[in-house]
Motif scaffolding. Structure first.
Motif, PDB file in Angstrom:
ATOM      1  N   ASP A   1      25.980 115.513  60.390  1.00  0.00           N
ATOM      2  CA  ASP A   1      25.530 116.566  61.307  1.00  0.00           C
ATOM      3  C   ASP A   1      26.268 117.868  61.024  1.00  0.00           C
ATOM      4  OD1 ASP A   1      24.602 118.149  63.323  1.00  0.00           O
ATOM      5  OD2 ASP A   1      25.338 116.903  64.971  1.00  0.00           O
TER       6      ASP A   1
ATOM      7  N   SER B   1      19.508 123.377  65.692  1.00  0.00           N
ATOM      8  CA  SER B   1      19.174 122.028  66.105  1.00  0.00           C
ATOM      9  C   SER B   1      18.691 122.063  67.548  1.00  0.00           C
ATOM     10  CB  SER B   1      20.416 121.139  65.973  1.00  0.00           C
ATOM     11  OG  SER B   1      20.164 119.885  66.568  1.00  0.00           O
TER      12      SER B   1
ATOM     13  N   ARG C   1      17.449 125.851  58.229  1.00  0.00           N
ATOM     14  CA  ARG C   1      17.363 124.423  58.554  1.00  0.00           C
ATOM     15  C   ARG C   1      17.152 124.353  60.056  1.00  0.00           C
ATOM     16  NH1 ARG C   1      17.993 118.819  56.434  1.00  0.00           N
ATOM     17  NH2 ARG C   1      19.150 117.663  58.014  1.00  0.00           N
TER      18      ARG C   1
ATOM     19  N   GLU D   1      16.478 121.607  62.825  1.00  0.00           N
ATOM     20  CA  GLU D   1      16.354 120.190  63.155  1.00  0.00           C
ATOM     21  C   GLU D   1      15.807 120.054  64.566  1.00  0.00           C
ATOM     22  OE1 GLU D   1      20.173 118.339  62.684  1.00  0.00           O
ATOM     23  OE2 GLU D   1      20.351 118.962  60.578  1.00  0.00           O
TER      24      GLU D   1
ATOM     25  N   HIS E   1      15.675 116.876  67.325  1.00  0.00           N
ATOM     26  CA  HIS E   1      15.988 115.480  67.637  1.00  0.00           C
ATOM     27  C   HIS E   1      15.402 115.201  69.007  1.00  0.00           C
ATOM     28  CE1 HIS E   1      18.828 115.475  64.256  1.00  0.00           C
ATOM     29  NE2 HIS E   1      19.131 116.697  64.660  1.00  0.00           N
TER      30      HIS E   1
ATOM     31  N   THR F   1      13.322 119.519  60.005  1.00  0.00           N
ATOM     32  CA  THR F   1      13.600 118.089  60.020  1.00  0.00           C
ATOM     33  C   THR F   1      13.453 117.567  61.442  1.00  0.00           C
ATOM     34  OG1 THR F   1      15.040 118.130  58.071  1.00  0.00           O
ATOM     35  CG2 THR F   1      15.431 116.369  59.665  1.00  0.00           C
TER      36      THR F   1
ATOM     37  N   GLU G   1      13.366 114.259  64.025  1.00  0.00           N
ATOM     38  CA  GLU G   1      13.607 112.846  64.323  1.00  0.00           C
ATOM     39  C   GLU G   1      13.090 112.616  65.728  1.00  0.00           C
ATOM     40  OE1 GLU G   1      17.687 110.905  62.784  1.00  0.00           O
ATOM     41  OE2 GLU G   1      17.911 112.646  64.076  1.00  0.00           O
TER      42      GLU G   1
END
Lengths: 251, 424
Positions: free
Chosen positions: B133, B232, B256, B258, B260, B287, B289
């Protein structure tokens, strides 16, 4: 207006020669029909006139108002006043028809040094043209040709032709897929565009459309060449004798 | 003794470690926060920045791509800009500090810096649990401020809320926490914008959508052409919660983003959309998840990418369906228009399914502009440049227009138009 001289053309990808020494002259004010059996090169000819990249001209020339168009891309040809009504209009998801019409009209105006249309003026023109073709304005909110029936696609092509006011109109198998009522609407739309400054080339397999759009000249295309030229009686003769008979006589 | 010689620190790693030594006494936080920051930097030092050998970073070799780290600039001049939506209420973070907080009915807020100092509301800074992370580690080490926002239960926030991070380069590290109360509705624009000066920006946002709440969360990333942007978004969806998450990556040199996400309550619904416009030398990685943890949750994920010049894009989408999560419905698609021989796009979809009664699918396409479409438009006199622009726009507009909200669609499409004008 249009002069095709000894045109030879082939499919770019595999080199198959489709047009093999084609000569054709169409004058301003004239409605010319090009008739031919399947595989004679009718659609190929229409694509080559519009400037599609999939075909390569290997010999000869296409003159529009005395100037060669071979070095012009499709957009330049269209802005110069050439128009192809497609046999199979493409569906373009995500581009609303109204937006497309507006961009096309304004790009052509820009290329000719004219001012862009105001939105009210644009909408008025579309509304008027659509009404004569029995086109619902709701249809024009949908993406270009997406979910249109065969008849809607053809009427949309004629709508574009009316709005863009080209000088040379090429109609590729505009009658295919049309029922008789739709055919009359489309033919009326085309006939309304007839005029001394405009030439219309009607490409068709059947004589049916020519009962509604009566041609001044009829040319028979066979194996990539014009093999016989006549007036509207030639179309009637084809109807009676079939392609094989007429082409045999010509050869 | 460690027999495996570790690679020497890169310039960027050294700069981060030095910057921390220089800044750590000025960063806000109680003893717990100080310890978390120390741990985060120690982890960074021990693990280095991730390379492609780290699975989560396989397509974004951060160690190689983060080639330099700009200095911290205390006095960089920056001021908030107009929100993308008319009538939006603007919370502004300027150079990483909360600077503007309007009063909005049904919204409560605190500054993250105050919370970190005083343990307000149980906010604790923790070093990331996972060694990979890197976004969390950098943000934990350097976070200076952010926004803590909560929407009251059953509140309908009529005006859009824009949380705007604006800066003039250097180092910008923010952390936000947003909770949308049960039954509440709100639309947020999470916007990251800056100048063309080099910046290392990080953002960690935790978004919790309580029972029956409905939230639209729009991330507009329009950093400068030299920006490194590491972000993120954590998302928790409780029972009957609905969230639309829309990411628009419109600029940046190294990006980037992310996400989640976890569906923790039954009948939770997530619509995840991303539009990545990748040109110049940009590298842009999204990205995702997503954990479906309970039965009867649904999600759709649609990613549309446009790549020009030497742009490089990445989408990693991992959907995990836990054993109890029967009747999960998840549909993922990633479509790319690759418009340059020098650009590229890597897609990695992953489905991990432990329940047996689910509907899950994924698909990916990479295509050029359809030549037939281009010919048709040009045959009507539309110049090649305009025709290409129309077709590219149509490709991404399909998912923008799903948003329905007309002002929002217009605002996003205007930004896409501007991008096309600049990169077409």
């Amino acid at each position: 207006m249009l002069e095709i001289r000894n045109l030879h053309a082939r499919i770019a990808e595999d080199g198959t020669e489709i047009i093999k020494g084609l000569d054709l002259t169409v004058n301003a004010g004239e409605v010319a029909a090009i008739m031919g059996p399947n595989g004679s090169g009718k659609s190929t000819l229409s694509y080559i006139l519009a400037g599609r990249e999939d075909y390569e001209v290997t010999q000869g020339d296409i003159l529009y108002n005395g100037e060669s168009v071979l070095e012009m891309d499709p957009a330049e040809r269209a802005s110069a006043g050439m128009f192809l009504a497609f046999q199979y209009p493409m569906e373009i998801p995500g581009v609303a028809t109204m937006q497309f019409l507006k961009v096309a009209m304004n790009e052509q105006r820009k290329a000719r040094g004219q001012d862009e249309l105001t939105t009210p003026d644009f909408i008025k023109r579309v509304r008027e043209a659509a009404a004569t073709l029995n086109i619902d304005m709701e249809m024009l909110k949908r993406p270009v040709n997406v979910g249109f029936s065969g008849g809607e696609k053809k009427r949309s092509e004629i709508l574009q032709m009316k709005l863009l006011e080209p000088k040379l109109c090429v109609l590729d198998e505009t009658d295919s897929g049309l029922d008789i009522d739709a055919l009359k609407i489309v033919a009326d739309g085309v006939n309304a565009l007839r005029g001394p400054d405009r030439a219309i080339v009607v490409i068709t397999h059947y004589q049916r459309l020519l009962q509604y759009i009566v041609p001044d000249t009829v040319h028979i295309l066979s194996r990539g060449q014009i093999v016989k030229t006549g007036d509207k009686e030639l179309a009637a003769q084809l109807e009676a004798q079939g392609y094989a008979g007429v082409i045999e006589q010509a050869a | 003794m460690n027999l495996q010689a570790q690679a020497p620190l890169t310039g960027a790693e050294t700069a981060l470690i030095d910057l921390f030594a220089q800044r750590c006494n000025d960063l806000p936080g109680n003893a717990g926060a100080v310890s978390a920051r120390d741990k985060a930097v120690a982890a960074l030092k021990a693990n280095r920045l991730p390379t492609r050998k780290v699975e989560a970073w396989h397509y974004t070799d951060l160690r190689r791509l983060l080639s330099s780290v700009p200095a911290w600039r205390a006095d960089a001049p920056a001021k908030p800009v107009d929100p993308i939506l008319p009538g939006a209420r603007r919370f502004a973070l300027v150079n990483g500090a909360l600077a503007e907080t309007p009063a909005v009915d049904g919204l409560q807020f605190d500054a993250m810096a105050d919370s970190l100092r005083a343990d307000v509301g149980g906010v604790t800074l923790e070093a990331p649990a996972e060694a990979d992370d890197a976004v969390g580690a950098i943000n934990t080490a350097f976070v200076s401020d952010g926004l803590r926002l909560s929407v009251a239960d059953d509140a309908e926030i009529a005006a859009p809320v824009e949380i705007q991070s604006v800066h003039a380069g250097g180092q910008v590290h923010t952390r936000s926490q947003v909770t949308v109360g049960a039954g509440a509705r709100a639309l947020f624009v999470d916007r990251h914008t800056g100048t063309d000066d080099a910046v290392l920006a990080s953002n960690v946002t935790e978004l919790t959508v309580r029972k029956g709440a409905d939230v639209t969360w729009i991330i507009v990333q329009e950093q400068g052409a030299q920006a490194s942007h590491l972000a993120s978004l954590g998302l928790t969806l409780e029972e009957d919660a609905r969230a639309t998450v829309f990411i628009a990556n419109l600029s940046g040199r190294l990006v980037r983003q992310e996400v989640h996400a976890a569906a923790t309550g039954e009948r939770a619904e997530l619509a995840f959309r991303a539009v990545n416009m990748i040109g110049g030398d940009a590298h842009c990685d999204v990205t995702l998840e997503l954990d479906h943890l309970v039965p009867h949750t649904t999600s759709t994920e649609t990613v549309r990418n446009v790549v020009t010049a030497r742009g490089q894009g990445v989408f990693q989408g991992q959907i995990r369906v836990a054993q109890p999560a029967q009747k999960t419905d998840a549909q993922m698609a990633c479509n790319t228009l690759l418009l340059s021989d020098h650009g590229g796009f890597s897609t990695k979809p992953e489905l991990e399914i432990f329940a047996d009664d689910v509907v899950c699918a994924h698909g990916a396409t990479v295509a050029e502009i359809d030549h037939d479409h281009l010919f048709y438009l040009m045959a009507r006199g539309v110049s090649e440049k305009t025709a290409r622009g129309l077709l590219i726009k149509a490709f991404v507009a399909e998912i923008v227009e799903e948003l329905k909200d007309e002002a929002l669609v217009d605002a996003l499409e205007a930004r896409i138009d501007a991008w096309l004008e600049a990169h077409g």
